[in-house]
Write a protein that holds these residues in place. Structure first.
Motif, short mmCIF file in Angstrom:
data_model
loop_
_atom_site.label_atom_id
_atom_site.label_comp_id
_atom_site.label_asym_id
_atom_site.label_seq_id
_atom_site.Cartn_x
_atom_site.Cartn_y
_atom_site.Cartn_z
N GLY A 157 0.86 -1.18 0.00
CA GLY A 157 0.00 0.00 0.00
C GLY A 157 0.90 1.23 0.00
O GLY A 157 1.85 1.31 -0.77
N ASP A 158 0.63 2.20 0.87
CA ASP A 158 1.52 3.35 1.07
C ASP A 158 2.29 3.14 2.36
O ASP A 158 1.75 2.61 3.33
CB ASP A 158 0.72 4.64 1.19
N THR A 159 3.53 3.63 2.41
CA THR A 159 4.29 3.46 3.64
C THR A 159 5.51 4.37 3.66
O THR A 159 6.09 4.67 2.61
CB THR A 159 4.76 2.01 3.81
N GLY A 160 5.89 4.77 4.85
CA GLY A 160 7.20 5.35 5.05
C GLY A 160 8.19 4.26 5.40
O GLY A 160 7.83 3.09 5.55
N PRO A 161 9.48 4.62 5.53
CA PRO A 161 10.50 3.63 5.90
C PRO A 161 10.21 3.04 7.27
O PRO A 161 9.88 3.77 8.21
CB PRO A 161 11.80 4.43 5.91
N ASP A 162 10.33 1.72 7.40
CA ASP A 162 10.05 1.06 8.67
C ASP A 162 10.61 -0.35 8.64
O ASP A 162 10.48 -1.04 7.63
CB ASP A 162 8.54 1.00 8.93
N PRO A 163 11.25 -0.82 9.75
CA PRO A 163 11.77 -2.19 9.77
C PRO A 163 10.73 -3.26 9.51
O PRO A 163 11.07 -4.37 9.07
CB PRO A 163 12.35 -2.31 11.19
N LEU A 164 9.45 -2.97 9.74
CA LEU A 164 8.41 -3.95 9.47
C LEU A 164 8.32 -4.30 7.99
O LEU A 164 7.77 -5.34 7.63
CB LEU A 164 7.05 -3.43 9.96
N LEU A 165 8.86 -3.45 7.12
CA LEU A 165 8.85 -3.76 5.70
C LEU A 165 9.67 -5.01 5.40
O LEU A 165 9.33 -5.78 4.49
CB LEU A 165 9.39 -2.57 4.90
N ALA A 166 10.74 -5.22 6.14
CA ALA A 166 11.54 -6.44 5.95
C ALA A 166 10.76 -7.67 6.40
O ALA A 166 10.83 -8.73 5.78
CB ALA A 166 12.84 -6.32 6.73
N VAL A 177 6.02 -2.89 -3.92
CA VAL A 177 6.37 -1.83 -2.98
C VAL A 177 6.13 -0.46 -3.62
O VAL A 177 6.52 -0.23 -4.77
CB VAL A 177 7.85 -1.94 -2.56
N GLU A 178 5.53 0.42 -2.86
CA GLU A 178 5.31 1.76 -3.38
C GLU A 178 6.63 2.51 -3.50
O GLU A 178 7.51 2.37 -2.66
CB GLU A 178 4.33 2.52 -2.49
N ALA A 179 6.76 3.27 -4.59
CA ALA A 179 7.97 4.04 -4.87
C ALA A 179 7.55 5.42 -5.36
O ALA A 179 7.84 5.80 -6.50
CB ALA A 179 8.83 3.32 -5.90
N THR A 180 6.85 6.15 -4.50
CA THR A 180 6.22 7.40 -4.91
C THR A 180 7.23 8.40 -5.46
O THR A 180 6.97 9.08 -6.45
CB THR A 180 5.47 8.02 -3.72
N ASP A 181 8.38 8.50 -4.79
CA ASP A 181 9.42 9.44 -5.24
C ASP A 181 8.87 10.85 -5.41
O ASP A 181 9.18 11.55 -6.37
CB ASP A 181 10.05 8.98 -6.56
N ARG A 182 8.06 11.28 -4.45
CA ARG A 182 7.54 12.65 -4.51
C ARG A 182 8.67 13.63 -4.19
O ARG A 182 9.49 13.38 -3.30
CB ARG A 182 6.39 12.81 -3.51
N ALA A 183 8.72 14.73 -4.89
CA ALA A 183 9.80 15.70 -4.70
C ALA A 183 9.87 16.14 -3.24
O ALA A 183 8.85 16.46 -2.62
CB ALA A 183 9.58 16.90 -5.61
N GLY A 184 11.09 16.13 -2.69
CA GLY A 184 11.30 16.57 -1.32
C GLY A 184 10.96 15.55 -0.27
O GLY A 184 11.00 15.85 0.93
N THR A 195 10.95 6.36 -1.51
CA THR A 195 11.58 6.56 -2.81
C THR A 195 11.82 5.19 -3.43
O THR A 195 11.77 4.15 -2.76
CB THR A 195 12.91 7.28 -2.67
N ALA A 196 12.14 5.17 -4.72
CA ALA A 196 12.43 3.90 -5.40
C ALA A 196 13.69 3.26 -4.82
O ALA A 196 13.76 2.04 -4.67
CB ALA A 196 12.57 4.14 -6.89
N GLU A 197 14.68 4.06 -4.50
CA GLU A 197 15.90 3.53 -3.90
C GLU A 197 15.59 2.84 -2.58
O GLU A 197 16.12 1.76 -2.30
CB GLU A 197 16.90 4.66 -3.70
N GLU A 198 14.73 3.45 -1.77
CA GLU A 198 14.34 2.85 -0.50
C GLU A 198 13.52 1.58 -0.72
O GLU A 198 13.66 0.61 0.03
CB GLU A 198 13.55 3.86 0.33
N ALA A 199 12.67 1.58 -1.74
CA ALA A 199 11.91 0.36 -2.04
C ALA A 199 12.85 -0.79 -2.32
O ALA A 199 12.64 -1.92 -1.84
CB ALA A 199 10.99 0.60 -3.24
N GLY A 200 13.91 -0.53 -3.09
CA GLY A 200 14.90 -1.56 -3.34
C GLY A 200 15.60 -2.01 -2.08
O GLY A 200 15.84 -3.21 -1.87
N TYR A 201 15.93 -1.05 -1.23
CA TYR A 201 16.63 -1.38 0.01
C TYR A 201 15.78 -2.32 0.88
O TYR A 201 16.29 -3.33 1.39
CB TYR A 201 16.94 -0.10 0.79
#
Length: 251
Positions: A157-166, A177-184, A195-201
């Protein structure tokens, strides 16, 4: 009957749909059982192209934002007035979804169509064990995991960075995984999107085999997003594009 094990992208945009696209939505099919993950703007017509009369077996809605749930109201009206009239449809959702959609037409009760099960929770849904974890967002948002003895899929769905993602995506065959990459976005004090980079991480931390990026901010370059995800994830990276079909489980 040919048994299908696949996920079809109904929509891939965040916030609002771009021309020819739709917002968040996925159709998961497993040996004849059909479950929908989210029904954002413009997803219902795409769903009906695959499932005439909206004939699905269950619907899962991650949260109440309209780019993830608004077309559920159209499906409700199909079941209320159409050929499926009288049939109850299992709906798994966070509590705010019914309140948000119920305000559109308060004179009718969504529960006349939907048998509602609250998320987070663990349920048996056809061939799947459905699990859900609350992930950080502006409203309660449930990350979803669908699992059989042979296969596991997860969707944020939508999410910020969180260890629960692992934990949510642990050893999945496909992690959406959502990769909104909204500016700022990285400058926000309280993070509610990735971000997409975080989605990969986070897919790498989960040990997922394949990553599908979705929920792209309108106007974003999707090839650039995939490249950013590949900088942190060594597995296969897909971008969610409308009508893309991805095979699931053992070949």
């Amino acid at each position: 009957m040919l048994l299908m094990r696949q996920v079809t992208v109904l929509g891939s945009c965040g916030a609002y749909p771009e021309p020819g696209r739709a917002c968040s939505g996925f159709l998961v099919e497993w040996d004849g059982f059909r479950v929908v993950l989210d029904l954002g703007y413009a997803t219902l017509p795409r769903l009906l192209a695959h499932c005439p009369d909206g004939a699905v077996d269950a619907v899962v809605i991650t949260h109440e934002h309209p780019d993830h749930c608004i077309d559920l109201h159209g499906l409700f009206r199909m079941y209320l007035y159409g050929e499926n009239r009288g049939r109850k449809l299992p709906l798994y959702c966070t509590p705010g979804v019914l309140d948000r959609l119920g305000a559109l037409e308060p004179e009718v009760d969504l529960r006349t169509v939907f048998t509602v099960r609250e998320l987070p929770g663990t349920y048996r849904v056809g061939p799947f064990e459905l699990g859900a974890l609350l992930l950080p967002h502006y409203v309660p948002n449930a990350g979803i995991r669908l699992q059989t003895d042979e296969f596991a899929l997860a969707y944020t769905g939508d999410t910020g960075p969180d260890p629960l993602l692992a934990e949510l995506g642990r050893n999945t065959d496909l992690y959406i995984v959502e990769a909104t990459d909204r500016a700022g976005e990285r400058q926000q004090q309280h993070r509610n999107l990735l971000t997409a980079e975080e989605a990969g991480y986070w897919a790498a931390q989960a040990g997922a085999r394949r990553l599908m990026l979705t929920h792209f901010w309108p106007g974003n370059n999707r090839e650039a997003a995939a490249a950013a995800a590949r900088s942190t994830f060594d597995g296969e990276v897909l971008t969610a594009d409308e009508d893309l079909v991805v095979r699931l489980g053992p070949s």
